[in-house]
Design an enzyme around this catalytic site. Structure first.
Site, PDB file in Angstrom:
ATOM      1  N   TYR A 144     -11.543   3.354   7.155  1.00  0.00           N
ATOM      2  CA  TYR A 144     -11.951   3.529   5.760  1.00  0.00           C
ATOM      3  C   TYR A 144     -13.470   3.697   5.605  1.00  0.00           C
ATOM      4  CZ  TYR A 144      -7.202   2.759   4.300  1.00  0.00           C
ATOM      5  OH  TYR A 144      -5.857   2.903   4.105  1.00  0.00           O
ATOM      6  N   ASP A 159       0.826  -1.203   0.000  1.00  0.00           N
ATOM      7  CA  ASP A 159       0.000   0.000   0.000  1.00  0.00           C
ATOM      8  C   ASP A 159       0.861   1.254   0.000  1.00  0.00           C
ATOM      9  OD1 ASP A 159      -2.555   1.304   0.118  1.00  0.00           O
ATOM     10  OD2 ASP A 159      -2.166   1.758   2.222  1.00  0.00           O
ATOM     11  N   GLU A 179      -7.191  -2.929  -9.532  1.00  0.00           N
ATOM     12  CA  GLU A 179      -7.467  -3.035  -8.097  1.00  0.00           C
ATOM     13  C   GLU A 179      -7.859  -4.474  -7.744  1.00  0.00           C
ATOM     14  OE1 GLU A 179      -8.107  -0.787  -4.323  1.00  0.00           O
ATOM     15  OE2 GLU A 179      -7.083  -0.383  -6.212  1.00  0.00           O
ATOM     16  N   CYS A 205     -10.431   3.687  -7.174  1.00  0.00           N
ATOM     17  CA  CYS A 205      -9.736   3.049  -6.047  1.00  0.00           C
ATOM     18  C   CYS A 205     -10.339   3.512  -4.730  1.00  0.00           C
ATOM     19  CB  CYS A 205      -8.251   3.367  -6.096  1.00  0.00           C
ATOM     20  SG  CYS A 205      -7.350   2.754  -4.650  1.00  0.00           S
TER      21      CYS A 205
END
Length: 559
Positions: free
Chosen positions: A188, A51, A230, A157
């Site tokens: 998130y 990441d 992704e 994304c």
């Protein structure tokens, strides 16, 4: 969702168009294990190390996009987005510790990560595949559209990440502090991250206003490509533990493992019921018949009579179907799953189906159809999105013991076989009724093989019994009608396609429970770790629900 509120904006349109592909991320071993709370910590730390490479690529892409933007407000907006990423990189170490993990070791980019970062930076540098502008994009207008292209490559994304984590968060107990990834998931799902995703989409809409239709098509391709990258990124995350997805990997071909998939046809595979297709074909056949030619096989029925007969048959079937379901549905829900009660009720349903088929035969509406016309109708039949792709993939998997059987009430097996006649789909096994023919013309009679839930179940069991008992078997049944209930309950994994309100209402009254497939996989993944069982132990009276063939594809085969 906040980011989807911009009326008519390209960001909303593209997310709505490609959102279905999010299931291929959701159903990866990484996210299923993470949602279950038992993802191996080393696997999570490996993801975090990758990441970092993505975050750096986003920051560099924003920097290049800012240089391309010609409006000071747009530049300022992009600069804020880049600052968000840079701040996240600076706080990365402390945030990882806050989540309860030690810092991951630095690692080089994996192949999937490198493909993603290379794509982002190539887009932000103006190297757009398929763009007609040769060489370096240098004019002010050309540079401005590169800024829009860059936001188009980044936007999916962030929206995808917010969407998937909200899906997972909905499964968690907000008061359960034992889930080791809860803080990460909550991060998130936060308003701050949602606001960040929304700002990207809002800016993409702004930068796209002056673009041509051709340039908007470029953004759509970039958006979709980013979604696929992704999917590849999360699919490639190494998982060093047993996982319940994809299902095909749970069986060992070397040990004789066999996956058998059973599937209904009408409204499970198709967008329309096959009886409507045959009715339309009968009407077209009548219209083509020469009025002064020899007597047709349609027994001198006029076109008007044919239409009215089909309409009457359809209306009577619908009315009596509703009456039958109402009569066999208990007024009170049983306290526990009652298989015997359900079977008794479905026997009455079987009688209804057989009487309906007899009326069709007696009416003569299926008389005089040409077999070649039936096959052509089957070849042009519209299947549900993703259905044919799934079957093409399942027939090509390396496991040679995978088998697919279609079990259908359809009056005509040739129609089904023709619908699946392309590519490797000829290997599908079709079990259904057949239209009797003389010299390639239908007589109006139906060779009856499957008319009831019990006959479907008998065919299901006959197929299983023919396989033998010397290897590991796993069965999946996919259906969406009342006639599928017994087979759905008999299979190791019963998957209900679509909303199926009548099936659900009847099933629930007899104690059948319905669980979204992803939720069921999370429960099963916890069981794999806690109980140590990697075999799929059927939950009595439990069926799993999906809304698309993509979900089934992602569950059984992965991406």
């Amino acid at each position: 969702m906040g980011g989807m509120d911009v009326e008519g904006g390209i960001a909303r349109k593209l997310w709505n168009k490609f959102r279905s592909e999010s299931v291929f991320v959701n159903y990866t071993p990484f996210f299923v294990c993470l949602a279950a709370g038992n993802l191996n910590a080393d696997a999570f730390l490996h993801y975090l190390s990758q990441d970092v490479h993505l975050l750096n690529a986003f920051a560099n892409a924003y920097e290049l996009a800012e240089e391309c933007a010609d409006d000071e407000e747009d530049k300022k907006a992009i600069r804020k987005l880049r600052k968000h990423v840079k701040d996240k990189l600076k706080s990365h170490d402390s945030r990882v510790r806050e989540w309860g993990f030690e810092l991951p070791e630095e690692s080089s980019s994996t192949n999937a990560t490198a493909k993603y970062t290379d794509f982002l930076l190539a887009t932000a540098s103006g190297r757009i595949e398929g763009e007609k502008v040769p060489g370096k994009i240098a004019t002010p207008f050309e540079k401005t559209k590169v800024a829009a292209y860059t936001l188009g490559a980044i936007a999916p994304c962030m929206r995808l990440f917010a969407f998937i984590n909200k899906e997972i968060q909905a499964l968690l107990d907000p008061n359960d502090s034992s889930h080791i990834y809860k803080k990460w998931i909550d991060h998130y799902c936060s308003q701050n991250f949602e606001a960040y995703a929304f700002r990207i989409e809002e800016l993409l809409d702004t930068l796209s206003i002056s673009l041509t239709g051709e340039e908007l098509d470029v953004i759509e391709k970039l958006y979709h490509q980013s979604m696929r990258l992704e999917v590849d990124f999360f699919s490639s995350q190494p998982i060093i533990q047993e996982a319940v997805v994809p299902l095909s990997r749970m069986l060992d071909p070397a040990a004789g493992g066999q996956l058998t998939i059973f599937c209904d046809f009408d409204l499970t595979c198709t967008a329309l019921d096959s009886s409507a297709i045959l009715a339309e074909l009968a009407i077209i056949t009548m219209q083509k018949a020469e009025p002064d030619g020899p007597e047709t096989q349609l027994a001198q029925m006029s076109l008007a009579d044919l239409r009215s007969t089909w309409d009457a048959l359809s209306a009577q079937y619908t009315e009596e179907f509703e009456q039958c379901v109402e009569s066999i549905t208990p007024t009170e829900t049983v306290k526990s799953f009652s298989y015997e009660g359900l079977c008794e009720a479905l026997q009455q349903f079987a009688d209804f189906e057989k009487k309906a088929n007899s009326r069709v035969v007696q009416s003569g509406v299926l008389k005089g159809l040409n077999q070649e016309d039936i096959k052509r109708a089957g070849q042009s039949l519209i299947l549900q999105d993703g259905c044919k792709w799934f079957f093409q993939k399942i027939m090509k998997v390396e496991n040679p013991t995978a088998a697919v059987h279609i079990l259908s009430y359809c009056w005509c097996g040739d129609l089904i076989r023709s619908a699946f006649s392309s590519g490797d789909l000829k290997a599908l096994n079709v079990h259904s009724n057949e239209l009797a023919c003389e010299e390639s013309i239908t007589t109006g009679e139906i060779t009856k093989k499957l008319e009831s839930p019990m006959e479907k179940l008998q065919a299901f069991n006959n197929i299983l019994n023919s396989r033998g008992n010397d290897c590991q078997h796993l069965t999946v049944y996919i259906g969406g009608s009342v006639g599928d209930l017994l087979c759905l309950l008999e299979a190791d994994i019963g998957i209900v396609m679509g909303s199926s309100p009548t099936l659900r209402r009847l099933g629930e009254q007899f104690g059948v429970s319905f669980m979204p497939l992803f939720s069921g996989l999370v429960v099963k993944q916890r069981e794999v770790v806690e109980v140590g069982s990697s075999t799929w132990k059927k939950l009595s009276g439990t069926l799993y629900t999906v809304s698309s063939w993509d979900e089934i594809h992602a569950f059984i085969l992965g991406s």
